[in-house]
Design a protein around this motif. Structure first.
Motif, short mmCIF file in Angstrom:
data_model
loop_
_atom_site.label_atom_id
_atom_site.label_comp_id
_atom_site.label_asym_id
_atom_site.label_seq_id
_atom_site.Cartn_x
_atom_site.Cartn_y
_atom_site.Cartn_z
N GLU A 25 -3.27 11.27 6.89
CA GLU A 25 -3.29 11.13 5.43
C GLU A 25 -2.06 10.38 4.93
O GLU A 25 -2.16 9.54 4.02
N THR A 26 -0.90 10.66 5.52
CA THR A 26 0.31 9.96 5.06
C THR A 26 0.22 8.47 5.36
O THR A 26 0.64 7.63 4.54
N TYR A 27 -0.37 8.13 6.51
CA TYR A 27 -0.53 6.71 6.85
C TYR A 27 -1.51 6.05 5.89
O TYR A 27 -1.26 4.95 5.38
N ARG A 28 -2.62 6.70 5.61
CA ARG A 28 -3.61 6.11 4.71
C ARG A 28 -3.07 5.94 3.30
O ARG A 28 -3.40 4.97 2.61
N LYS A 29 -2.24 6.87 2.86
CA LYS A 29 -1.64 6.74 1.53
C LYS A 29 -0.69 5.54 1.48
O LYS A 29 -0.65 4.80 0.49
N LYS A 30 0.08 5.35 2.54
CA LYS A 30 0.97 4.18 2.59
C LYS A 30 0.17 2.89 2.72
O LYS A 30 0.56 1.85 2.16
N LEU A 31 -0.95 2.94 3.43
CA LEU A 31 -1.83 1.77 3.53
C LEU A 31 -2.37 1.40 2.16
O LEU A 31 -2.44 0.21 1.80
N ALA A 32 -2.76 2.39 1.38
CA ALA A 32 -3.28 2.12 0.04
C ALA A 32 -2.21 1.44 -0.81
O ALA A 32 -2.51 0.52 -1.60
N GLN A 33 -0.96 1.86 -0.66
CA GLN A 33 0.14 1.21 -1.38
C GLN A 33 0.31 -0.24 -0.92
O GLN A 33 0.55 -1.14 -1.73
N TYR A 34 0.19 -0.45 0.40
CA TYR A 34 0.28 -1.81 0.93
C TYR A 34 -0.81 -2.70 0.33
O TYR A 34 -0.54 -3.82 -0.12
N PHE A 35 -2.05 -2.22 0.33
CA PHE A 35 -3.14 -3.01 -0.24
C PHE A 35 -2.89 -3.28 -1.72
O PHE A 35 -3.19 -4.37 -2.23
N GLY A 36 -2.34 -2.30 -2.43
CA GLY A 36 -2.05 -2.48 -3.85
C GLY A 36 -1.10 -3.63 -4.10
O GLY A 36 -1.22 -4.36 -5.10
N LYS A 37 -0.13 -3.82 -3.19
CA LYS A 37 0.80 -4.94 -3.34
C LYS A 37 0.10 -6.28 -3.20
O LYS A 37 0.63 -7.31 -3.62
N HIS A 38 -1.09 -6.27 -2.58
CA HIS A 38 -1.87 -7.51 -2.42
C HIS A 38 -3.02 -7.57 -3.42
O HIS A 38 -4.00 -8.28 -3.21
N ASP A 39 -2.89 -6.80 -4.51
CA ASP A 39 -3.88 -6.78 -5.59
C ASP A 39 -5.24 -6.31 -5.09
O ASP A 39 -6.28 -6.73 -5.60
N ILE A 40 -5.23 -5.42 -4.10
CA ILE A 40 -6.44 -4.77 -3.61
C ILE A 40 -6.31 -3.30 -3.96
O ILE A 40 -5.56 -2.56 -3.33
N LYS A 41 -7.01 -2.88 -4.98
CA LYS A 41 -6.81 -1.55 -5.56
C LYS A 41 -7.75 -0.54 -4.90
O LYS A 41 -8.93 -0.48 -5.21
N VAL A 42 -7.20 0.23 -3.97
CA VAL A 42 -7.97 1.26 -3.26
C VAL A 42 -7.13 2.52 -3.15
O VAL A 42 -5.90 2.48 -3.29
N SER A 43 -7.79 3.64 -2.90
CA SER A 43 -7.09 4.89 -2.63
C SER A 43 -7.16 5.19 -1.15
O SER A 43 -7.92 4.54 -0.40
N HIS A 44 -6.40 6.19 -0.72
CA HIS A 44 -6.41 6.53 0.71
C HIS A 44 -7.78 7.04 1.15
O HIS A 44 -8.12 6.95 2.33
N ASN A 45 -8.58 7.53 0.20
CA ASN A 45 -9.92 8.00 0.54
C ASN A 45 -10.90 6.86 0.78
O ASN A 45 -12.03 7.09 1.23
N ASP A 46 -10.48 5.64 0.46
CA ASP A 46 -11.30 4.45 0.72
C ASP A 46 -10.98 3.82 2.07
O ASP A 46 -11.45 2.72 2.37
N ILE A 47 -10.18 4.51 2.88
CA ILE A 47 -9.69 3.94 4.14
C ILE A 47 -10.01 4.90 5.29
O ILE A 47 -9.76 6.10 5.20
N ILE A 48 -10.55 4.35 6.38
CA ILE A 48 -10.71 5.11 7.62
C ILE A 48 -9.97 4.34 8.72
O ILE A 48 -10.23 3.15 8.93
N VAL A 49 -9.04 5.01 9.36
CA VAL A 49 -8.24 4.40 10.43
C VAL A 49 -9.06 4.38 11.71
O VAL A 49 -9.74 5.35 12.05
N THR A 50 -9.00 3.27 12.41
CA THR A 50 -9.80 3.08 13.61
C THR A 50 -8.93 2.63 14.78
O THR A 50 -7.78 2.22 14.59
N THR A 51 -9.50 2.68 15.96
CA THR A 51 -8.80 2.21 17.15
C THR A 51 -8.98 0.70 17.23
O THR A 51 -9.84 0.18 17.94
N GLY A 52 -8.17 0.00 16.47
CA GLY A 52 -8.26 -1.44 16.36
C GLY A 52 -9.34 -1.86 15.38
O GLY A 52 -10.22 -1.07 15.00
N ALA A 53 -9.30 -3.14 14.97
CA ALA A 53 -10.35 -3.68 14.11
C ALA A 53 -11.68 -3.69 14.85
O ALA A 53 -12.75 -3.63 14.23
N SER A 54 -11.65 -3.75 16.17
CA SER A 54 -12.88 -3.76 16.97
C SER A 54 -13.71 -2.50 16.71
O SER A 54 -14.92 -2.57 16.49
#
Length: 396
Positions: free
Chosen positions: A70-99
């Motif tokens: 959860e802490t990683y996904r929340k920081k990811l959401a902040q990262y996306f926000g800096k790129h004008d991509i407005k998402v919350s951590h609940n919009d993110i699922i971490v995977t084993t690579g993009a593959s």
């Protein structure tokens, strides 16, 4: 004797890795190889990421949540926000690579014999993921003479059938380095909404954009929330290919609930790698400024050297760190193998990726190679000179 599946027969060998046995033999024979075949950056991984693993006080290396820390996904959401991509951590699922993100996505939105439209040439493993999912790839063909620009939008529309479930792009592109414009992204978004399709963007090279251009994400388009899916990864951004951490991002709650079921089936993404990836988000902008400056220099050096070779045609990339070169030969597979087995200059040779593996259209790209400019400029100049001299004596 037991038999393997038809899917197993159909699964393609990697055009990037299938020449490895020949490279290993060349190395055993004492040759030094310039590896232009694979997107493994030689840029150092940020110290903040490495130190997060080296200096952590984890006592039990336990599972994380299936959707990722959860802490990683929340920081990811902040990262996306800096790129004008407005998402919350609940919009993110971490995977084993993009593959894994792509495999989960294909399984979540497509049934066997459904179709996905992909601008071609494309990242070779898209074919593998499609084969593994029983999905048909429908190519929208781009041309080297047009610098691999996106075809007219009506080309995509003509390819849509009742079986079409998604349009997939890579922006900036692997293997071409093509950067989609804001207008092109908006046209694709409008098409996806009109035909009720998913628009999937592999944006792992988001930071690698050159010549004063900017990256425009599909999630910056108004009204795209239920159709847009971003695939992302730490591999290239932070030179952390071995971490194998990516993510899938979407505001479509039904899709995310479905993807989560596949994520639960594989339990969780790797814990140490998430620790490193979370720390990597604190990497200063100066790191990226230096990396981009280096890649621009490498690109310019590579293109300038390639253009000195008679008979070569090369597309100029606007992002990522790849380019496609068309050679005055008939078969790049044979040429790439011949380079490793039979050619060297003072004990040095080159490994390239034949580009036909980045096409699904039969017979296309046979005389093309993909070059990853992940070596320093001195090595790139040497590598291109080897290609130049090899073409003079190549028997085919």
């Amino acid at each position: 004797m037991p038999t393997i599946s038809q899917k197993g027969h159909d699964m393609p060998a990697s055009p990037i890795r299938k020449l490895v046995p020949y490279a290993e033999q060349a190395t055993e024979n004492g040759k030094h190889i310039y590896y232009l075949n694979i997107g493994q950056p030689d840029i150092k991984t940020p110290e903040v990421a490495l130190n997060a693993v080296k200096q952590n006080d984890v006592e039990i290396l336990s599972y994380s949540r299936s959707e990722g820390s959860e802490t990683y996904r929340k920081k990811l959401a902040q990262y996306f926000g800096k790129h004008d991509i407005k998402v919350s951590h609940n919009d993110i699922i971490v995977t084993t690579g993009a593959s894994e993100a792509l495999l989960f996505l294909f399984s979540s939105i497509m049934d066997p014999n459904d179709e996905v439209i992909i601008s071609e040439p494309f990242y070779a493993n898209y074919i593998a993921f499609s084969t593994a999912s029983g999905v048909k790839v429908v190519p929208a063909i781009c041309d080297i003479d047009d610098n691999f620009a996106l075809p007219p939008i009506d080309t995509f529309e003509k390819l849509i059938t009742p079986k079409t479930k998604a349009i997939l792009i890579c922006n900036p592109g692997n293997p071409t380095g093509y950067l989609y414009s804001k207008e092109e992204i908006q046209q694709l978004a409008a098409l996806a909404i009109k035909h009720d399709l998913f628009l999937v963007a592999d944006e792992v090279y988001r930071e690698f954009v050159y010549d004063g251009n900017t990256h425009y994400s599909i999630m910056q388009v108004e009204g795209i929330d239920q159709h847009a899916v971003i695939i992302d990864s730490v591999s290239k951004r932070y030179s952390m290919c071995g971490a194998r951490v990516g993510c899938l991002v979407s505001k479509n709650k039904t899709l995310m609930q479905t993807v989560l079921k596949f994520a639960q089936a594989r339990l969780s993404p790797p814990t140490y790698a998430q620790i490193a990836s979370e720390a990597a988000l604190d990497t200063p902008q100066s790191y990226f400024d230096d990396v981009i400056e280096e890649y621009v220099d490498r690109r310019d050096t590579l293109i300038a050297e390639l253009k000195k070779i008679d008979g070569i045609k090369v597309a100029v990339p606007q992002g990522a760190f790849y380019c496609i070169a068309e050679l005055p030969i008939k078969n790049a597979d044979d040429f790439a193998q011949w380079l490793l087995e039979h050619f060297d200059i003072d004990g040095e040779t080159v490994m390239v990726a034949p580009a036909n593996g980045f096409y699904s259209t039969p017979g296309v790209g046979l005389n093309q190679i993909r070059i990853a400019y992940v070596l320093n400029k001195k090595s790139l100049v040497k590598a291109v000179n080897i290609l130049k001299e090899a073409l003079k004596v190549y028997p085919n």
